[in-house]
Write a protein that holds these residues in place. Structure first.
Motif, PDB file in Angstrom:
ATOM      1  N   LEU A 108    -114.158  24.412 -77.602  1.00 29.59           N
ATOM      2  CA  LEU A 108    -113.132  23.687 -76.865  1.00 29.59           C
ATOM      3  C   LEU A 108    -113.733  22.380 -76.358  1.00 29.59           C
ATOM      4  O   LEU A 108    -114.868  22.349 -75.904  1.00 29.59           O
ATOM      5  CB  LEU A 108    -112.631  24.524 -75.695  1.00 29.59           C
ATOM      6  CG  LEU A 108    -111.960  25.842 -76.067  1.00 29.59           C
ATOM      7  CD1 LEU A 108    -111.623  26.631 -74.810  1.00 29.59           C
ATOM      8  CD2 LEU A 108    -110.715  25.597 -76.898  1.00 29.59           C
ATOM      9  N   ALA A 109    -112.957  21.325 -76.427  1.00 28.72           N
ATOM     10  CA  ALA A 109    -113.475  19.996 -76.087  1.00 28.72           C
ATOM     11  C   ALA A 109    -112.929  19.508 -74.751  1.00 28.72           C
ATOM     12  O   ALA A 109    -112.274  18.491 -74.664  1.00 28.72           O
ATOM     13  CB  ALA A 109    -113.145  19.006 -77.204  1.00 28.72           C
ATOM     14  N   ASP A 110    -113.194  20.250 -73.688  1.00 32.40           N
ATOM     15  CA  ASP A 110    -112.874  19.797 -72.336  1.00 32.40           C
ATOM     16  C   ASP A 110    -114.156  19.210 -71.754  1.00 32.40           C
ATOM     17  O   ASP A 110    -115.135  19.920 -71.540  1.00 32.40           O
ATOM     18  CB  ASP A 110    -112.391  20.955 -71.465  1.00 32.40           C
ATOM     19  CG  ASP A 110    -111.068  21.536 -71.935  1.00 32.40           C
ATOM     20  OD1 ASP A 110    -110.424  20.931 -72.806  1.00 32.40           O
ATOM     21  OD2 ASP A 110    -110.677  22.591 -71.414  1.00 32.40           O
ATOM     22  N   LEU A 111    -114.152  17.896 -71.553  1.00 32.32           N
ATOM     23  CA  LEU A 111    -115.359  17.190 -71.133  1.00 32.32           C
ATOM     24  C   LEU A 111    -115.041  16.177 -70.049  1.00 32.32           C
ATOM     25  O   LEU A 111    -113.909  15.707 -69.948  1.00 32.32           O
ATOM     26  CB  LEU A 111    -115.986  16.433 -72.312  1.00 32.32           C
ATOM     27  CG  LEU A 111    -116.351  17.234 -73.551  1.00 32.32           C
ATOM     28  CD1 LEU A 111    -116.686  16.287 -74.693  1.00 32.32           C
ATOM     29  CD2 LEU A 111    -117.520  18.141 -73.246  1.00 32.32           C
ATOM     30  N   ILE A 112    -116.076  15.828 -69.277  1.00 30.42           N
ATOM     31  CA  ILE A 112    -115.951  14.729 -68.330  1.00 30.42           C
ATOM     32  C   ILE A 112    -117.125  13.781 -68.538  1.00 30.42           C
ATOM     33  O   ILE A 112    -118.191  14.188 -68.994  1.00 30.42           O
ATOM     34  CB  ILE A 112    -115.922  15.202 -66.858  1.00 30.42           C
ATOM     35  CG1 ILE A 112    -117.232  15.912 -66.480  1.00 30.42           C
ATOM     36  CG2 ILE A 112    -114.718  16.079 -66.593  1.00 30.42           C
ATOM     37  CD1 ILE A 112    -117.370  16.188 -64.998  1.00 30.42           C
ATOM     38  N   ALA A 113    -116.908  12.520 -68.225  1.00 28.14           N
ATOM     39  CA  ALA A 113    -117.987  11.532 -68.167  1.00 28.14           C
ATOM     40  C   ALA A 113    -118.076  11.100 -66.717  1.00 28.14           C
ATOM     41  O   ALA A 113    -117.048  10.804 -66.087  1.00 28.14           O
ATOM     42  CB  ALA A 113    -117.680  10.337 -69.065  1.00 28.14           C
ATOM     43  N   VAL A 114    -119.276  11.102 -66.173  1.00 30.34           N
ATOM     44  CA  VAL A 114    -119.456  10.759 -64.769  1.00 30.34           C
ATOM     45  C   VAL A 114    -120.293   9.497 -64.639  1.00 30.34           C
ATOM     46  O   VAL A 114    -121.001   9.104 -65.569  1.00 30.34           O
ATOM     47  CB  VAL A 114    -120.093  11.924 -63.978  1.00 30.34           C
ATOM     48  CG1 VAL A 114    -119.143  13.105 -63.900  1.00 30.34           C
ATOM     49  CG2 VAL A 114    -121.407  12.348 -64.569  1.00 30.34           C
ATOM     50  N   SER A 115    -120.225   8.894 -63.468  1.00 29.07           N
ATOM     51  CA  SER A 115    -120.886   7.615 -63.243  1.00 29.07           C
ATOM     52  C   SER A 115    -122.395   7.716 -63.087  1.00 29.07           C
ATOM     53  O   SER A 115    -123.084   6.698 -63.119  1.00 29.07           O
ATOM     54  CB  SER A 115    -120.304   6.946 -61.997  1.00 29.07           C
ATOM     55  OG  SER A 115    -120.544   7.755 -60.855  1.00 29.07           O
ATOM     56  N   GLY A 116    -122.918   8.911 -62.913  1.00 33.54           N
ATOM     57  CA  GLY A 116    -124.358   9.098 -62.728  1.00 33.54           C
ATOM     58  C   GLY A 116    -124.727  10.544 -62.990  1.00 33.54           C
ATOM     59  O   GLY A 116    -124.091  11.218 -63.795  1.00 33.54           O
TER      60      GLY A 116
END
Length: 145
Positions: A108-116
């Motif tokens: 499953l492709a549930d992802l987040i990109a975070v600032s750090g």
């Protein structure tokens, strides 16, 4: 930690994951991180949880903070073990690691990109993908805060 590791049992820690100085636990006057203790004894599958039941306790939104507290009290995150404790370790524990918990083809492709650093409470979520579709992007949307 050693017996659990040998048996392949994850150590899921939280939300109060420190032994505080008290008469009940020998800490030599120090706060001791429980997750760090498991890690020091060789346990490779340390995960984090909350105790939220019916809205009372530490909520799931605080999971990354639980990992940050573990790092503050000695948990070694130099190889991203705290992130693993929020992703693949719980997936293994719940029996869903074939579908979730790590970035691999077919999952499953549930992802987040975070600032750090994902464990640093100062980091913010920048982009969210759910089932492979971008659902939120701070570059494309007006911030609400």
């Amino acid at each position: 930690g050693g017996l659990a590791q040998e048996a392949g049992v994850p150590a899921i820690i939280g939300p109060r994951e420190v032994d505080m100085p008290s008469g009940r636990t020998r800490t030599d006057g120090k706060f001791l991180g429980i997750a760090a203790g498991y890690q020091e004894r060789g346990h490779e599958m340390v995960g984090f949880n909350t105790d939220c039941v019916g809205g009372f306790g530490v909520t799931q939104e605080e999971l990354s903070l639980q990992a940050a507290v573990a790092c503050r009290y000695g948990f070694d995150n130099s190889t991203m073990d705290a992130v693993r404790g929020l992703t693949i370790v719980p997936a293994i524990t719940c029996g869903i690691a074939a579908d979730a918990g790590s970035i691999e083809v077919g999952k499953l492709a549930d992802l987040i990109a975070v600032s750090g650093d994902p464990i640093d409470p100062r980091s913010t979520v920048e982009i969210v993908w759910i089932r492979g579709r971008r659902m939120y992007d701070t570059r494309a949307e007006e911030r609400r805060w």
